[in-house]
Write an enzyme that holds these catalytic residues in place. Structure first.
Site, mmCIF file in Angstrom:
data_model
loop_
_atom_site.group_PDB
_atom_site.id
_atom_site.type_symbol
_atom_site.label_atom_id
_atom_site.label_comp_id
_atom_site.label_asym_id
_atom_site.label_seq_id
_atom_site.Cartn_x
_atom_site.Cartn_y
_atom_site.Cartn_z
ATOM 1 C CD GLU A 89 4.177 -12.585 15.333
ATOM 2 O OE1 GLU A 89 3.736 -13.734 15.506
ATOM 3 O OE2 GLU A 89 4.237 -11.724 16.224
ATOM 4 N NE ARG A 147 -1.367 6.564 1.412
ATOM 5 C CZ ARG A 147 -1.197 5.653 2.373
ATOM 6 N NH1 ARG A 147 -0.795 6.026 3.576
ATOM 7 N NH2 ARG A 147 -1.438 4.372 2.136
ATOM 8 N NE ARG A 188 -7.333 0.362 5.692
ATOM 9 C CZ ARG A 188 -7.322 1.696 5.886
ATOM 10 N NH1 ARG A 188 -7.546 2.199 7.078
ATOM 11 N NH2 ARG A 188 -7.085 2.499 4.875
ATOM 12 C CG LEU A 189 -5.181 -8.197 8.020
ATOM 13 C CD1 LEU A 189 -5.672 -9.540 8.558
ATOM 14 C CD2 LEU A 189 -3.712 -8.302 7.631
ATOM 15 C CB SER A 190 -7.385 -4.001 2.857
ATOM 16 O OG SER A 190 -7.112 -2.824 3.584
ATOM 17 N NE ARG A 243 -7.887 2.274 -5.169
ATOM 18 C CZ ARG A 243 -6.663 2.297 -4.670
ATOM 19 N NH1 ARG A 243 -5.635 2.626 -5.447
ATOM 20 N NH2 ARG A 243 -6.459 1.997 -3.401
ATOM 21 C CG ASN A 278 1.863 1.603 -5.227
ATOM 22 O OD1 ASN A 278 2.812 1.434 -4.455
ATOM 23 N ND2 ASN A 278 1.364 0.637 -5.985
ATOM 24 C CG ASN A 322 -7.744 -1.876 -4.786
ATOM 25 O OD1 ASN A 322 -6.804 -2.646 -4.601
ATOM 26 N ND2 ASN A 322 -8.034 -0.918 -3.919
ATOM 27 N NE ARG A 343 -4.771 7.012 -6.639
ATOM 28 C CZ ARG A 343 -4.532 6.758 -5.349
ATOM 29 N NH1 ARG A 343 -4.299 7.733 -4.515
ATOM 30 N NH2 ARG A 343 -4.554 5.516 -4.911
ATOM 31 C CG ASP A 401 -2.050 0.993 1.124
ATOM 32 O OD1 ASP A 401 -2.408 1.370 -0.012
ATOM 33 O OD2 ASP A 401 -2.568 1.408 2.176
HETATM 34 C C1 IPE Z 1 -4.927 -2.674 0.095
HETATM 35 O O1 IPE Z 1 -4.761 -1.321 -0.217
HETATM 36 C C2 IPE Z 1 -4.989 -3.492 -1.145
HETATM 37 C C3 IPE Z 1 -3.760 -3.552 -1.907
HETATM 38 C C4 IPE Z 1 -2.582 -3.138 -1.520
HETATM 39 C C5 IPE Z 1 -3.903 -4.195 -3.180
HETATM 40 P P1 IPE Z 1 -6.020 -0.328 -0.273
HETATM 41 O O2 IPE Z 1 -5.465 1.037 -0.429
HETATM 42 O O3 IPE Z 1 -6.989 -0.788 -1.289
HETATM 43 O O4 IPE Z 1 -6.660 -0.525 1.176
HETATM 44 P P2 IPE Z 1 -7.679 0.398 1.961
HETATM 45 O O5 IPE Z 1 -8.779 0.765 1.010
HETATM 46 O O6 IPE Z 1 -6.915 1.606 2.392
HETATM 47 O O7 IPE Z 1 -8.118 -0.435 3.113
HETATM 48 C C1 IPE Z 2 -1.687 0.306 -3.289
HETATM 49 O O1 IPE Z 2 -1.507 1.667 -3.306
HETATM 50 C C2 IPE Z 2 -1.974 -0.253 -4.664
HETATM 51 C C3 IPE Z 2 -3.386 -0.610 -4.855
HETATM 52 C C4 IPE Z 2 -4.282 -0.635 -3.913
HETATM 53 C C5 IPE Z 2 -3.793 -0.964 -6.195
HETATM 54 P P1 IPE Z 2 -2.723 2.703 -3.257
HETATM 55 O O2 IPE Z 2 -3.093 3.048 -4.654
HETATM 56 O O3 IPE Z 2 -3.799 2.246 -2.367
HETATM 57 O O4 IPE Z 2 -1.967 3.952 -2.600
HETATM 58 P P2 IPE Z 2 -2.538 4.953 -1.520
HETATM 59 O O5 IPE Z 2 -2.977 4.132 -0.332
HETATM 60 O O6 IPE Z 2 -3.658 5.687 -2.163
HETATM 61 O O7 IPE Z 2 -1.367 5.825 -1.197
HETATM 62 MG MG MG Z 3 -4.135 2.445 -0.358
#
Ligand code: IPE
Ligand code: IPE
Ligand code: MG
Length: 231
Positions: free
Chosen positions: A196, A13, A183-185, A60, A11, A57, A22, A9
């Site tokens: 762990e 930001r 969190r595990l999402s 999005r 990318n 996802n 993004r 997670d």
């Molecule tokens: C978790 O990231 C899923 C992946 C890294 C593929 P998200 O950015 O989708 O998670 P949430 O929405 O913040 O929980």
């Molecule tokens: C993780 O990065 C990749 C995917 C969920 C596809 P994000 O795209 O969720 O990056 P942030 O959390 O918005 O920074």
């Molecule tokens: Mg994210």
């Protein structure tokens, strides 16, 4: 540690902080994936699981989703497949592939077919993956099979397990989430019950091999009990 699972997670930001789109963060995240695969091999892991794209996802923007799929397809064909052929890695994909583009599906099929008989480290890429979806999918298949056989008995976890996307893979010993959230999402809910959990504030594109070496050293200090009394 045999199996490390990473939630990649941060990318978006990473890119936004730099005034970039993004998708530029997702492209940078793909470079970090190769560093992670190399580090995992150096550590001698059996399995490295990477959460690349979740069921949620898909919500999005179309622009971002298609951007991510394009980046993954290019990464698979141009970077991961040649690397896997050199190193004998087996690449497996888990998730609901009915929801991805045909371009990405072709890349996946190519990579899967070319590496299926390899005996090196297994890289599991979770793509269009959600734990709830996986469980419902598994239960439906199991019920269908049981009804076909006229079998109305209650099921056990051992009977359900072969229907999960992760069939024949060891459960993750550790889950490691990047990007600051704890969190595990939806990542492997059944498989991670005794894993762990580690969390890093680093954004995924900033991952370096040394981070994984440090994590492995921390993991090695941990005593796991699996419900039994520790000695
Ligand atoms: C978790 O990231 C899923 C992946 C890294 C593929 P998200 O950015 O989708 O998670 P949430 O929405 O913040 O929980
Ligand atoms: C993780 O990065 C990749 C995917 C969920 C596809 P994000 O795209 O969720 O990056 P942030 O959390 O918005 O920074
Ligand atoms: Mg994210």
């Amino acid at each position: 540690m045999k199996h490390l699972a990473i939630i990649m997670d941060g990318n978006g930001r990473w890119a936004t902080m730099r005034g970039l789109e993004r998708t530029a963060g997702h492209a940078e995240g793909a470079k970090a994936v190769l560093r992670a695969v190399e580090a995992a091999e150096q550590l001698g892991l059996e399995c490295l699981s990477l959460y690349a794209f979740s069921t949620e996802n898909h919500r999005r923007s179309k622009r971002e989703v298609l951007g991510i799929f394009g980046i993954i397809a290019e990464f698979l064909d141009e970077v991961l497949l040649p690397y896997a052929m050199r190193k004998g890695l087996r690449i497996r994909f888990i998730g609901d592939m009915s929801r991805i583009t045909s371009e990405l599906m072709s890349s996946i099929a190519r990579v899967n077919a070319a590496t299926i008989n390899h005996t090196g480290m297994t890289v599991i890429i979770a793509l269009s993956y959600g734990g709830r979806e996986e469980v419902v999918h598994a239960v439906n298949l199991l019920i269908e099979n049981k009804l076909l056989n006229g079998d109305y008995r209650k099921i056990s976890y051992e009977e359900l397990e072969p229907y999960l996307y992760t069939v024949n893979l060891p459960d993750p010993d550790a889950v490691w989430r990047f990007g600051g959230y704890q969190r595990l999402s939806g990542f492997m809910p059944l498989q991670t019950t005794y894993s762990e959990l580690f969390f890093s504030d680093k954004l995924w594109p900033d991952f370096q091999a040394e981070d994984m070496f440090a994590l492995a050293a921390r993991f090695a200090q941990i005593k796991r009990n699996f419900g039994e009394v520790s000695q």
